[in-house]
Write a protein that holds these residues in place. Structure first.
Motif, mmCIF file in Angstrom:
data_model
loop_
_atom_site.group_PDB
_atom_site.id
_atom_site.type_symbol
_atom_site.label_atom_id
_atom_site.label_comp_id
_atom_site.label_asym_id
_atom_site.label_seq_id
_atom_site.Cartn_x
_atom_site.Cartn_y
_atom_site.Cartn_z
ATOM 1 N N THR A 1 0.833 -1.202 0.000
ATOM 2 C CA THR A 1 0.000 0.000 0.000
ATOM 3 C C THR A 1 0.869 1.254 0.000
ATOM 4 O O THR A 1 0.641 2.184 -0.775
ATOM 5 C CB THR A 1 -0.938 0.007 1.223
ATOM 6 O OG1 THR A 1 -1.750 -1.163 1.173
ATOM 7 C CG2 THR A 1 -1.808 1.239 1.258
ATOM 8 N N SER B 1 1.500 3.680 -15.550
ATOM 9 C CA SER B 1 0.855 4.017 -14.278
ATOM 10 C C SER B 1 1.874 4.369 -13.203
ATOM 11 O O SER B 1 1.504 4.790 -12.109
ATOM 12 C CB SER B 1 -0.009 2.838 -13.805
ATOM 13 O OG SER B 1 0.801 1.714 -13.551
ATOM 14 N N LYS C 1 5.015 6.452 -11.402
ATOM 15 C CA LYS C 1 5.675 7.751 -11.331
ATOM 16 C C LYS C 1 7.116 7.576 -11.832
ATOM 17 O O LYS C 1 7.685 6.484 -11.733
ATOM 18 C CB LYS C 1 5.724 8.241 -9.881
ATOM 19 C CG LYS C 1 4.383 8.620 -9.309
ATOM 20 C CD LYS C 1 4.557 9.081 -7.861
ATOM 21 C CE LYS C 1 3.220 9.446 -7.241
ATOM 22 N NZ LYS C 1 3.366 9.861 -5.835
ATOM 23 N N LEU D 1 3.034 4.882 -7.753
ATOM 24 C CA LEU D 1 2.038 4.928 -8.819
ATOM 25 C C LEU D 1 1.425 6.316 -8.947
ATOM 26 O O LEU D 1 1.196 7.004 -7.949
ATOM 27 C CB LEU D 1 0.930 3.906 -8.556
ATOM 28 C CG LEU D 1 1.371 2.447 -8.499
ATOM 29 C CD1 LEU D 1 0.173 1.544 -8.234
ATOM 30 C CD2 LEU D 1 2.086 2.033 -9.776
ATOM 31 N N PRO E 1 -1.590 8.965 -9.541
ATOM 32 C CA PRO E 1 -3.015 8.912 -9.209
ATOM 33 C C PRO E 1 -3.790 8.349 -10.403
ATOM 34 O O PRO E 1 -3.387 8.520 -11.559
ATOM 35 C CB PRO E 1 -3.372 10.380 -8.960
ATOM 36 C CG PRO E 1 -2.077 11.053 -8.632
ATOM 37 C CD PRO E 1 -1.021 10.298 -9.398
ATOM 38 N N GLU E 2 -4.879 7.664 -10.136
ATOM 39 C CA GLU E 2 -5.628 6.975 -11.199
ATOM 40 C C GLU E 2 -6.083 7.906 -12.314
ATOM 41 O O GLU E 2 -6.218 7.483 -13.456
ATOM 42 C CB GLU E 2 -6.819 6.237 -10.600
ATOM 43 C CG GLU E 2 -6.404 5.019 -9.803
ATOM 44 C CD GLU E 2 -7.589 4.225 -9.295
ATOM 45 O OE1 GLU E 2 -8.681 4.313 -9.885
ATOM 46 O OE2 GLU E 2 -7.405 3.507 -8.305
ATOM 47 N N ASP E 3 -6.309 9.176 -12.003
ATOM 48 C CA ASP E 3 -6.813 10.110 -13.020
ATOM 49 C C ASP E 3 -5.699 10.858 -13.749
ATOM 50 O O ASP E 3 -5.954 11.771 -14.520
ATOM 51 C CB ASP E 3 -7.787 11.099 -12.379
ATOM 52 C CG ASP E 3 -7.142 11.940 -11.285
ATOM 53 O OD1 ASP E 3 -6.111 11.508 -10.717
ATOM 54 O OD2 ASP E 3 -7.665 13.028 -10.985
ATOM 55 N N ASN F 1 2.795 1.531 -3.339
ATOM 56 C CA ASN F 1 1.898 1.977 -4.413
ATOM 57 C C ASN F 1 1.631 3.472 -4.325
ATOM 58 O O ASN F 1 1.591 4.160 -5.332
ATOM 59 C CB ASN F 1 0.583 1.201 -4.388
ATOM 60 C CG ASN F 1 0.749 -0.204 -4.913
ATOM 61 O OD1 ASN F 1 1.740 -0.531 -5.541
ATOM 62 N ND2 ASN F 1 -0.224 -1.052 -4.645
ATOM 63 N N ARG F 2 1.451 3.974 -3.119
ATOM 64 C CA ARG F 2 1.164 5.395 -2.943
ATOM 65 C C ARG F 2 2.320 6.246 -3.462
ATOM 66 O O ARG F 2 2.126 7.292 -4.061
ATOM 67 C CB ARG F 2 0.878 5.696 -1.475
ATOM 68 C CG ARG F 2 0.523 7.153 -1.220
ATOM 69 C CD ARG F 2 0.065 7.455 0.190
ATOM 70 N NE ARG F 2 0.977 6.981 1.196
ATOM 71 C CZ ARG F 2 0.626 6.168 2.208
ATOM 72 N NH1 ARG F 2 -0.594 5.734 2.324
ATOM 73 N NH2 ARG F 2 1.516 5.800 3.099
ATOM 74 N N VAL G 1 -2.415 10.634 -16.374
ATOM 75 C CA VAL G 1 -1.714 9.844 -17.389
ATOM 76 C C VAL G 1 -0.648 10.716 -18.036
ATOM 77 O O VAL G 1 -0.785 11.943 -18.103
ATOM 78 C CB VAL G 1 -2.685 9.284 -18.463
ATOM 79 C CG1 VAL G 1 -3.641 8.264 -17.861
ATOM 80 C CG2 VAL G 1 -3.446 10.393 -19.146
#
Length: 189
Positions: free
Chosen positions: A86, A129, A131, A93, A95-97, A89-90, A99
């Motif tokens: 967790t 996805s 960073k 990755l 943020p989902e929105d 990933n924070r 690209v």
């Protein structure tokens, strides 16, 4: 109490007596009021366990010790594996929105994709996805190890630290870590 700490020291090997490089990763600490000696063994996380198991003098030192101290207690780290994913990933990755296509002009996007393909063998279709810091922190070192050691397989890898801790536990010795696994996860990212 005889202790065998595992030090993250892949490039050490200085003799304390003469102050010069000796190539040794195993050090015996005795005297100065110590009732029993302790040992320090320098390790490297990606080095294979077999290296440690065949290192001259390490077997007898491990047999004589009553506890083993590593940078981290691997079992404690495994207990926090879900939390580690967790946290990683924070930090790794996007943020989902978000690209890369929204962040870069098309020509830069193509350069990035080609560069990733060239260096890592995967482009934005697989790495889009992540960073940039995540790509640099994890994938580039893995690529380096694969280039230097083609037989290296991170998914099958057992580190020296892990194997030595398994042996010590099987021998009924106390195993400890000098660090907190939660803090180590946060330091990593």
């Amino acid at each position: 109490m005889v202790t065998l700490p595992l030090a993250y020291a892949p490039f050490t090997g200085m003799s304390p007596e003469c102050g010069r490089f000796t190539g040794s990763l195993l050090w015996k600490i005795s005297g100065n009021g110590l009732n029993t000696p302790s040992y320090i063994f320098g390790t490297h996380h990606f080095a294979e366990a077999a290296f440690a198991l065949h290192y001259p003098g390490l077997g007898p030192a491990l047999e004589r010790c009553t506890q083993l101290v590593g940078e981290l207690d691997i079992w404690q780290l495994k207990e926090h594996a879900r939390e580690a994913r967790t946290v990683l990933n924070r930090y790794m990755l996007l943020p989902e929105d978000v690209v890369y296509a929204d962040l870069l002009p098309e020509d830069d996007l193509l350069k990035l994709d080609r560069g990733l393909q060239s260096v890592l063998g995967s482009g934005l279709d697989r790495l889009g996805s992540m960073k940039p810091s995540g790509i640099g922190m994890v994938l580039i070192p893995q690529k380096m190890y694969r280039e230097c050691m083609p037989e290296f397989d991170l998914h099958q890898h057992v580190s020296m630290d892990q194997r030595l801790q398994e042996i010590a536990r099987a021998q009924g010795k106390t195993v400890r870590g000098t660090g907190n696994s939660r803090r180590a996860i946060q330091r990593f990212v």
